[in-house]
Design a protein around this motif. Structure first.
Motif, PDB file in Angstrom:
ATOM      1  N   VAL A   1      25.245 -45.113 -16.375  1.00 39.07           N
ATOM      2  CA  VAL A   1      26.088 -43.917 -16.388  1.00 39.07           C
ATOM      3  C   VAL A   1      26.289 -43.421 -14.962  1.00 39.07           C
ATOM      4  O   VAL A   1      25.328 -43.328 -14.193  1.00 39.07           O
ATOM      5  CB  VAL A   1      25.444 -42.803 -17.251  1.00 39.07           C
ATOM      6  N   PHE A   2      27.547 -43.098 -14.617  1.00 38.13           N
ATOM      7  CA  PHE A   2      27.885 -42.465 -13.344  1.00 38.13           C
ATOM      8  C   PHE A   2      28.469 -41.090 -13.652  1.00 38.13           C
ATOM      9  O   PHE A   2      29.447 -40.995 -14.399  1.00 38.13           O
ATOM     10  CB  PHE A   2      28.948 -43.257 -12.572  1.00 38.13           C
ATOM     11  N   LEU A   3      27.892 -40.060 -13.056  1.00 38.24           N
ATOM     12  CA  LEU A   3      28.402 -38.700 -13.237  1.00 38.24           C
ATOM     13  C   LEU A   3      29.030 -38.241 -11.918  1.00 38.24           C
ATOM     14  O   LEU A   3      28.337 -38.087 -10.917  1.00 38.24           O
ATOM     15  CB  LEU A   3      27.277 -37.760 -13.671  1.00 38.24           C
ATOM     16  N   ASP A   4      30.342 -38.022 -11.943  1.00 34.33           N
ATOM     17  CA  ASP A   4      31.062 -37.713 -10.707  1.00 34.33           C
ATOM     18  C   ASP A   4      32.310 -36.881 -11.005  1.00 34.33           C
ATOM     19  O   ASP A   4      33.406 -37.223 -10.593  1.00 34.33           O
ATOM     20  CB  ASP A   4      31.445 -39.023 -10.007  1.00 34.33           C
ATOM     21  N   SER A   5      32.141 -35.792 -11.739  1.00 35.13           N
ATOM     22  CA  SER A   5      33.301 -34.945 -12.022  1.00 35.13           C
ATOM     23  C   SER A   5      33.071 -33.559 -11.417  1.00 35.13           C
ATOM     24  O   SER A   5      32.912 -33.444 -10.208  1.00 35.13           O
ATOM     25  CB  SER A   5      33.600 -34.896 -13.523  1.00 35.13           C
ATOM     26  N   ASN A   6      33.034 -32.545 -12.217  1.00 34.24           N
ATOM     27  CA  ASN A   6      32.787 -31.182 -11.749  1.00 34.24           C
ATOM     28  C   ASN A   6      31.339 -31.109 -11.259  1.00 34.24           C
ATOM     29  O   ASN A   6      30.417 -31.416 -12.000  1.00 34.24           O
ATOM     30  CB  ASN A   6      33.039 -30.212 -12.917  1.00 34.24           C
TER      31      ASN A   6
ATOM     32  N   ASP B   1      25.736 -26.203 -13.887  1.00 36.55           N
ATOM     33  CA  ASP B   1      25.849 -26.143 -15.344  1.00 36.55           C
ATOM     34  C   ASP B   1      26.611 -27.335 -15.913  1.00 36.55           C
ATOM     35  O   ASP B   1      26.230 -27.894 -16.941  1.00 36.55           O
ATOM     36  CB  ASP B   1      26.517 -24.844 -15.793  1.00 36.55           C
ATOM     37  N   HIS B   2      27.683 -27.745 -15.236  1.00 31.08           N
ATOM     38  CA  HIS B   2      28.466 -28.868 -15.744  1.00 31.08           C
ATOM     39  C   HIS B   2      27.679 -30.181 -15.639  1.00 31.08           C
ATOM     40  O   HIS B   2      27.642 -30.966 -16.603  1.00 31.08           O
ATOM     41  CB  HIS B   2      29.801 -28.989 -15.001  1.00 31.08           C
ATOM     42  N   VAL B   3      27.051 -30.410 -14.513  1.00 36.85           N
ATOM     43  CA  VAL B   3      26.283 -31.645 -14.347  1.00 36.85           C
ATOM     44  C   VAL B   3      25.110 -31.676 -15.321  1.00 36.85           C
ATOM     45  O   VAL B   3      24.831 -32.712 -15.933  1.00 36.85           O
ATOM     46  CB  VAL B   3      25.811 -31.820 -12.888  1.00 36.85           C
ATOM     47  N   LEU B   4      24.457 -30.544 -15.516  1.00 39.44           N
ATOM     48  CA  LEU B   4      23.360 -30.493 -16.481  1.00 39.44           C
ATOM     49  C   LEU B   4      23.865 -30.794 -17.892  1.00 39.44           C
ATOM     50  O   LEU B   4      23.229 -31.541 -18.646  1.00 39.44           O
ATOM     51  CB  LEU B   4      22.663 -29.138 -16.427  1.00 39.44           C
ATOM     52  N   ALA B   5      25.023 -30.274 -18.234  1.00 40.70           N
ATOM     53  CA  ALA B   5      25.620 -30.576 -19.549  1.00 40.70           C
ATOM     54  C   ALA B   5      25.952 -32.065 -19.659  1.00 40.70           C
ATOM     55  O   ALA B   5      25.743 -32.674 -20.725  1.00 40.70           O
ATOM     56  CB  ALA B   5      26.865 -29.716 -19.777  1.00 40.70           C
TER      57      ALA B   5
ATOM     58  N   PHE C   1      26.364 -38.341  -8.697  1.00 39.44           N
ATOM     59  CA  PHE C   1      26.972 -38.347  -7.371  1.00 39.44           C
ATOM     60  C   PHE C   1      27.069 -36.940  -6.786  1.00 39.44           C
ATOM     61  O   PHE C   1      27.027 -35.942  -7.496  1.00 39.44           O
ATOM     62  CB  PHE C   1      28.365 -38.982  -7.427  1.00 39.44           C
ATOM     63  N   ASP C   2      27.205 -36.907  -5.487  1.00 39.50           N
ATOM     64  CA  ASP C   2      27.423 -35.692  -4.702  1.00 39.50           C
ATOM     65  C   ASP C   2      26.277 -34.690  -4.767  1.00 39.50           C
ATOM     66  O   ASP C   2      26.478 -33.485  -4.620  1.00 39.50           O
ATOM     67  CB  ASP C   2      28.772 -35.061  -5.052  1.00 39.50           C
TER      68      ASP C   2
ATOM     69  N   SER D   1      24.575 -26.963  -7.664  1.00 35.80           N
ATOM     70  CA  SER D   1      24.995 -28.311  -7.274  1.00 35.80           C
ATOM     71  C   SER D   1      24.456 -29.375  -8.229  1.00 35.80           C
ATOM     72  O   SER D   1      23.588 -29.098  -9.060  1.00 35.80           O
ATOM     73  CB  SER D   1      24.482 -28.605  -5.864  1.00 35.80           C
ATOM     74  N   PRO D   2      24.934 -30.592  -8.070  1.00 33.70           N
ATOM     75  CA  PRO D   2      24.398 -31.692  -8.866  1.00 33.70           C
ATOM     76  C   PRO D   2      22.888 -31.884  -8.682  1.00 33.70           C
ATOM     77  O   PRO D   2      22.178 -32.188  -9.635  1.00 33.70           O
ATOM     78  CB  PRO D   2      25.171 -32.912  -8.367  1.00 33.70           C
ATOM     79  N   LYS D   3      22.399 -31.689  -7.457  1.00 29.40           N
ATOM     80  CA  LYS D   3      20.961 -31.893  -7.223  1.00 29.40           C
ATOM     81  C   LYS D   3      20.122 -30.860  -7.969  1.00 29.40           C
ATOM     82  O   LYS D   3      19.068 -31.196  -8.517  1.00 29.40           O
ATOM     83  CB  LYS D   3      20.631 -31.862  -5.733  1.00 29.40           C
ATOM     84  N   THR D   4      20.569 -29.615  -8.024  1.00 26.84           N
ATOM     85  CA  THR D   4      19.795 -28.618  -8.777  1.00 26.84           C
ATOM     86  C   THR D   4      19.795 -28.970 -10.259  1.00 26.84           C
ATOM     87  O   THR D   4      18.787 -28.778 -10.948  1.00 26.84           O
ATOM     88  CB  THR D   4      20.329 -27.187  -8.563  1.00 26.84           C
ATOM     89  N   ALA D   5      20.901 -29.528 -10.746  1.00 26.88           N
ATOM     90  CA  ALA D   5      20.974 -29.957 -12.145  1.00 26.88           C
ATOM     91  C   ALA D   5      20.028 -31.127 -12.406  1.00 26.88           C
ATOM     92  O   ALA D   5      19.343 -31.166 -13.439  1.00 26.88           O
ATOM     93  CB  ALA D   5      22.405 -30.338 -12.511  1.00 26.88           C
TER      94      ALA D   5
END
Length: 175
Positions: free
Chosen positions: A83-88, A92-96, A114-115, A136-140
Motif C-alpha cells: 500500500v502507498f498512501l500519498d493523497s491528502n 486525520d486523513h492519513v490516519l483514516a 509518503f511525505d 502531518s503524515p508522520k504524526t498519523a
C-alpha cells in the motif's frame, strides 16, 4: 495507491509488475489508483499508456466507505499487497487511510506513507496547504503505531535511500 495526480507513480508501479511478470512473477498483478479528482486529460493519458492493462482507477475520496469497500473487494484474493498512501497529507486523513488500508498489507510487505518529511520542515513551507508540522503524515504514522503492533517502522529503508520524502514512513508488517 492513494493519490494519482498525473499518474506517473501508478504507471511506474504497473511497469514494475509487468517486469516481474516477464521474469516469472504474478501475471495477474495490478495497481489500484485512487484520487478524489482524476482529471480527464490525466485519465486519458493513463488509459493510453501500455501499462494501463495493470491499472484500475477509482475516483472518490480514499476514505469514503464505498471506495474502501471496492479496494477490499479487489484485493480479497491477493497473496501479496503493498500500500502507498500519498493523497491528502493531514494527520486525520492519513490516519483514516491507515485504518482503511494498512490491514490489507501482507506479512513482510509494506504500507508506505509518503511525505512524512512535512513534520520535519519549517511550518511556513506549506503556506497554501492544510498540512504542516503537528498535522502531518508522520504524526498519523506514530498515532497509528500506538495501537498496531503488527507494523514497525523499517528505518533501514530510509537509511538505505539516504534521501527520502518518507522518513518513518516505511511501515513493515511483521505479524
Amino acid at each position: 495507491e492513494t493519490g494519482i495526480a498525473h499518474g506517473g507513480s501508478i504507471i511506474y508501479s504497473a511497469s514494475l509488475l509487468e517486469l516481474n511478470a516477464a521474469c516469472g512473477g504474478n501475471s495477474d498483478a495490478f495497481v489500484i489508483g485512487i484520487d478524489i479528482d482524476i482529471r480527464e486529460h490525466n485519465r486519458e493519458a493513463i488509459l493510453q499508456h501500455p501499462m494501463s492493462k495493470r491499472i484500475t482507477m477509482l475516483q472518490g475520496s480514499s476514505v469514503a466507505p464505498d471506495i474502501v469497500s471496492q479496494v477490499h473487494e479487489l484485493v480479497k484474493d491477493k497473496k501479496r499487497v503493498l500500500v502507498f498512501l500519498d493523497s491528502n497529507h493531514t494527520h486525520d486523513h492519513v490516519l483514516a487511510e491507515l485504518n482503511a488500508y494498512a490491514g490489507l498489507v501482507s506479512k513482510d510487505s509494506y504500507c508506505v506513507v509518503f511525505d512524512t518529511f512535512v513534520e520535519d520542515v519549517p511550518a511556513d513551507v506549506f503556506d497554501n496547504r492544510p498540512w504542516n508540522p503537528g498535522n502531518s503524515p508522520k504524526t498519523a504514522v506514530h498515532a497509528y503505531l500506538e495501537s498496531h503492533a503488527e507494523f514497525v517502522i523499517d528505518k533501514n529503508m530510509h537509511h538505505k535511500l539516504q534521501i527520502t520524502v518518507a522518513p518513518d514512513g516505511f511501515l513493515k508488517r511483521i505479524a
